[in-house]
Scaffold this active site. Structure first.
Site, PDB file in Angstrom:
ATOM      1  CB  CYS A   1       0.462  -3.433   4.239  1.00 52.10           C
ATOM      2  SG  CYS A   1      -0.631  -3.403   2.821  1.00 52.10           S
TER       3      CYS A   1
ATOM      4  CB  CYS B   1      -2.844  -9.447  -0.329  1.00 47.32           C
ATOM      5  SG  CYS B   1      -1.830  -9.449   1.166  1.00 47.32           S
TER       6      CYS B   1
END
Ligand code: FES
Length: 133
Positions: free
Chosen positions: A35, A105
């Site tokens: 990402c 995350c």
């Protein structure tokens, strides 16, 4: 049910401990190649091995910001030995959960803290106790 918990939204909107510690005892930076998000952690650790202060800079998604905010709250005022055991699952749980595809995350937050602790240990010439997992 909403995609993100209230806690995730709240920490995203009002993240705790954002910033830089100039004279940090440990600094860690990690990124996720997929990402492209980047997280940097700064730790101020006293002689009793207590994390007196912690700050972060995150260039990333909302979940990464909420995860780093929550992670700093979880280790602030704690001994380094305890911070070493912080897992991404604990961060996600403290946020009342993250969607599956956003779990990475919280992994970034765990890795950033461990990287900063590794930096602290390498500067202090002590062997990191990583066996407690
Ligand atoms: Fe990569 Fe959130 S999407 S850290």
């Amino acid at each position: 049910m909403a995609l993100y918990s209230e806690k995730v939204m709240e920490h995203f909107r009002n993240p705790r401990n954002v910033g830089v510690i100039e004279d940090a005892d440990g600094v860690g930076e990690v990124g996720n190649a997929k990402c492209g998000d980047i997280m940097k952690m700064y730790l101020k650790i006293n002689d009793d091995e207590i994390i007196e202060d912690v700050k972060f800079e995150t260039f990333g998604c909302g979940s990464a910001i909420a995860s780093s905010s929550m992670a700093t709250e979880l280790i602030k005022g704690k001994p380094v030995s305890e911070a070493m055991k912080l897992t991404n699952a604990a961060v996600a749980e403290a946020l009342d959960g993250l969607p599956d595809y956003k779990m990475h995350c919280s992994v970034l937050a765990e890795e950033a803290i461990k990287s900063a602790l590794d930096d602290y240990y390498s500067k202090n010439g002590e062997s990191a106790n990583k066996s407690g997992e």
